[in-house]
Each structure stands twice: as structure tokens, then as C-alpha cells.
Design a protein around this motif. Sequence first.
Motif, PDB file in Angstrom:
ATOM      1  N   SER A 291       0.851  -1.205  -0.044  1.00 45.53           N
ATOM      2  CA  SER A 291       0.076   0.064  -0.027  1.00 45.53           C
ATOM      3  C   SER A 291       0.821   1.361  -0.010  1.00 45.53           C
ATOM      4  O   SER A 291       0.313   2.353   0.048  1.00 45.53           O
ATOM      5  N   LYS A 292       2.204   1.165  -0.113  1.00 48.49           N
ATOM      6  CA  LYS A 292       3.061   2.044   0.081  1.00 48.49           C
ATOM      7  C   LYS A 292       4.086   2.221  -0.991  1.00 48.49           C
ATOM      8  O   LYS A 292       4.373   1.372  -1.860  1.00 48.49           O
ATOM      9  N   ALA A 293       4.783   3.592  -1.330  1.00 47.51           N
ATOM     10  CA  ALA A 293       5.685   3.561  -2.485  1.00 47.51           C
ATOM     11  C   ALA A 293       6.790   2.768  -2.309  1.00 47.51           C
ATOM     12  O   ALA A 293       7.199   2.031  -1.165  1.00 47.51           O
ATOM     13  N   ALA A 309       5.014   6.161   8.670  1.00 52.26           N
ATOM     14  CA  ALA A 309       4.143   6.583   9.347  1.00 52.26           C
ATOM     15  C   ALA A 309       3.292   7.875   8.887  1.00 52.26           C
ATOM     16  O   ALA A 309       4.104   8.747   8.539  1.00 52.26           O
ATOM     17  N   ASP A 310       2.251   7.720   8.820  1.00 53.08           N
ATOM     18  CA  ASP A 310       1.214   8.885   8.245  1.00 53.08           C
ATOM     19  C   ASP A 310       0.721   9.509   9.495  1.00 53.08           C
ATOM     20  O   ASP A 310       0.374   8.777  10.454  1.00 53.08           O
ATOM     21  N   LEU A 311       0.516  10.874   9.210  1.00 52.56           N
ATOM     22  CA  LEU A 311      -0.240  11.854  10.421  1.00 52.56           C
ATOM     23  C   LEU A 311      -1.634  11.820   9.992  1.00 52.56           C
ATOM     24  O   LEU A 311      -1.704  12.497   8.705  1.00 52.56           O
ATOM     25  N   GLY A 318      -8.557  13.070   8.013  1.00 46.12           N
ATOM     26  CA  GLY A 318      -7.655  12.095   7.432  1.00 46.12           C
ATOM     27  C   GLY A 318      -6.455  12.553   7.240  1.00 46.12           C
ATOM     28  O   GLY A 318      -5.748  13.779   7.690  1.00 46.12           O
ATOM     29  N   GLU A 319      -5.625  11.856   6.488  1.00 46.36           N
ATOM     30  CA  GLU A 319      -4.080  12.059   6.297  1.00 46.36           C
ATOM     31  C   GLU A 319      -3.895  13.606   5.866  1.00 46.36           C
ATOM     32  O   GLU A 319      -4.340  14.214   4.909  1.00 46.36           O
ATOM     33  N   ILE A 320      -2.782  14.128   6.638  1.00 45.49           N
ATOM     34  CA  ILE A 320      -2.007  15.296   6.347  1.00 45.49           C
ATOM     35  C   ILE A 320      -0.743  15.391   6.144  1.00 45.49           C
ATOM     36  O   ILE A 320      -0.048  16.134   5.456  1.00 45.49           O
TER      37      ILE A 320
HETATM   38 MG    MG Z   1       0.374   9.470   1.652  1.00 44.42          MG
END
Ligand code: MG
Length: 396
Positions: A291-293, A309-311, A318-320
Amino acid sequence: MIFVTLRDSTGLLQVTVKKGLVSDEEFKKATEATLEASVVVEGDVHADARAPGGVEVQCTNFRLIANSIEEYPIKLGVGKELLLDKRHLHIRSPKVAAILSIRSAFSDAAREWFKGKSFHEVYCPILITAACEGGATLFPVKYFKRKAFLSQSVQLYQETAIMSFEKVYSIEPSFRAELSRTRRHLTEFWQIEAEVANADLEDIMRVKEELLTHIFSKIVKDCEAKFNFLNVKFTPPKPPFPRITYSEAVERLQSFDMKIEWGDGLGADEERMLSKEFDSPFFIKYYPRKSKAFYHKPYPADPELTLSADLLAPDGQGEIAGGGQRIDDYNELVQSMEMFQLNPEDYQWYLDLRKFGSVVHSGFGLGIERTVQWMLKLPHIRDACLYPRTPSRVYP
Ligand code: MG
Ligand code: 4AD
């Protein structure tokens, strides 16, 4: 007597133009002045509780610089689309200006923090040839006889710069040819991105947290009047921000009967649901690899996961910010490129970094418009831009 409402960069001011206090010619000009005319006024300032801003100017000298030559198209009650078509005029509105000036204070505060922590600002290219965030969302550009693209993120170039400066940051635009018509997607947006040598996932999460904490507390102080004017109450969240893992996030979502399997990406609905569970920004760690690059370093104890780690912001936003630790081993990076069906030939310069004295390093990118949207509770991300770019809008 004529009342004139004056606007300049500091706000609104009420002016009274009285016959006798100005010449007949000037009084006539004042009667002819239309909405949005530009004028120069001289006069005496008086306190007046009834006037906007608490002061009034009694005009002694009135000059009409330029009148509007047509009726001003922005009036009370016009629709959102018209306001976007006339964005070049709508940005004169004190409300739009207040949002844009808070956005400007946002990047000022970020620069201040980075400077205090000895980060070096780098200016990365916008015209690029190798995708950072996947080929599907690249905007192609005809580059003489070759093809180039618009940058999706400055990350890969920042990774080259840490070998000189150790800690770098950039505030630059990103472009994504995404057909997502949501309230939080733009095709052109700005990121605050940072990359740090000898930093692991935990280190970079703390950088994100400290940076945002500084920005939030600085902004509410410096822009208090603007928040009041916009009628927005923003309480800066206190660190440390909560941390959950991707697997915990999936379990929570399944407990709400959402259709999600372990390994799926978290879409807008999933993020919205999770973000209602928190009242401060929170981290989601260890996303699955698929699900990630390609550049995310696999979690050594479980290579199905990444040191990412997404914030996410609360209230359904949601994601910022996204980020994490990068693959620093040459062979591991080549394998990852193959796994993601990327051609290592296109990334020779990026691979070189792993050939000549590679170091553990991590970084992140924070979306400015999304964060401002959340802070100001804006219904749509386009309200946080001077000129929004979406699949259906590149004008004006
Ligand atoms: Mg992202
Ligand atoms: O998660 P993203 O795609 O991460 C990167 O670009 C990394 N290379 C950054 C890095 O590690 N240096 O994008 C980062 C942030 C997102 O969290 C989001 O806030 C914002 O950029 N963003 C968008 N904002 C508006 N419209 C879009 N289409 C966006 N896509 C991402």
C-alpha cells in the motif's frame, strides 16, 4: 454625507465624506465612486464604537483613482462556481484574504522552526524524469524532444542533498494527475517536506510532531484576530500525538463493520472513520508494503510491513502528512523497484546514493492545504488555495 467603506491590507475602515469638509468637486467624485473603486482618502481619525474596527475617518481630501467600469460581479448570494470563476476578484474578500494570510503564516512558522533546528532549505526541481509516488498520477510535459513530468514530491532529490547538509527541508508545489473529486484532493498542492540523515522512523515522527506543534502554537498567537474574524476556534493539540499501528487501524475499522481486509490501503472513508476516534492528530505506523511507495524500508521483524508513519488529523479530515524510513541498502532498493515494476535504469542517480556511503535516513511530507483546511474547518480544500487546481479547474 456619504459613507465609504475603505479596504486595504490591514482591514476595513469607515470614512465619512461631508459636504463642506471637502471641495464640491471631491464630493461629486465620492458620490460617483462605485463598489471596488480605488480611492485615496485623507482625513481626521475618530474613535467610533459603531464603525467597523472602532474608528472612523472624517474625510478632508478625496481622490477617485479608478472607478469600476462594470457592475462588480460578486454580490451576496452568488453561487460557489461563480466565485471560483471570479477567484481573481473574490480573493479581495476579507474572509478569503484572512484564510490566505493564515496559510502564509503557516509556512513562515515552519521556516522559523527549521531554521532554529539547523535545517538547510533546498530548492528541488519541478521538471523531473522519475516518479516518486507511482507513474499513474504523473503529469507529462513535452520537454523539447523528450518527455518529462511535473514533480509529485521533492523527496528523492532531498535524499541526495542530505549527504551535504544532513537535515534539509523544502516548501514546494507537488502535482498529481488524480481524478479524485473529493473535498481534500487537488491536482496542484504544496508540501513542506523534510529529510534527515542518520534518523530512523521514530526520529522522523518526532520531527513531524515538533514542527507541527511549533506551527500551531505560533499561528494561533500571531493570527488571533484572523481566527476571530473567521469565527474559528482552534486549540493547538498537545504532543505527543497518539500512535496506532496499521493493523490496529484495520481491526478498529472491522469492528465498525467496514469492509476492509488487512493489506488494503486506507481510503477516504476509512480515514474519516478513524479520524473521528481522536481529538488530536495521530500517527498510523507500519503500513503494508503493497500500500506504500517503493522507497519505504521494510520492517525488519516483518518485511510485509514498512517503517512508515502517516499523520492523520481528527474531525474526519484524515491524512495530512506521509513519511517514514527509506530503503538504504542498494540490493534491497533494486529488488523493491522490481517488485513495483519500476525500471532501475530510470533511477540511476537515486541508486548511486546507496552505492557511495549510504546512511540510515528518513523524511516526510506535510500537505499545507489539507492542514490549513483542517485548522480552519474549511468545507473544501480549494478554499485554502490562492488559485485551486482540480480535475475540472485550471482557470483562472
Ligand atoms: Mg500518503
Ligand atoms: O503521502 P504523500 O503522497 O507523500 C509523499 O509525497 C512523500 N514523498 C513525502 C515525503 O516523504 N517527502 O503526500 C504527502 C502529503 C499527504 O499527506 C497530503 O497531506 C498531501 O501531501 N497530498 C495532497 N494534498 C492535496 N491534494 C492531493 N491530491 C494530495 N496528495 C497528497
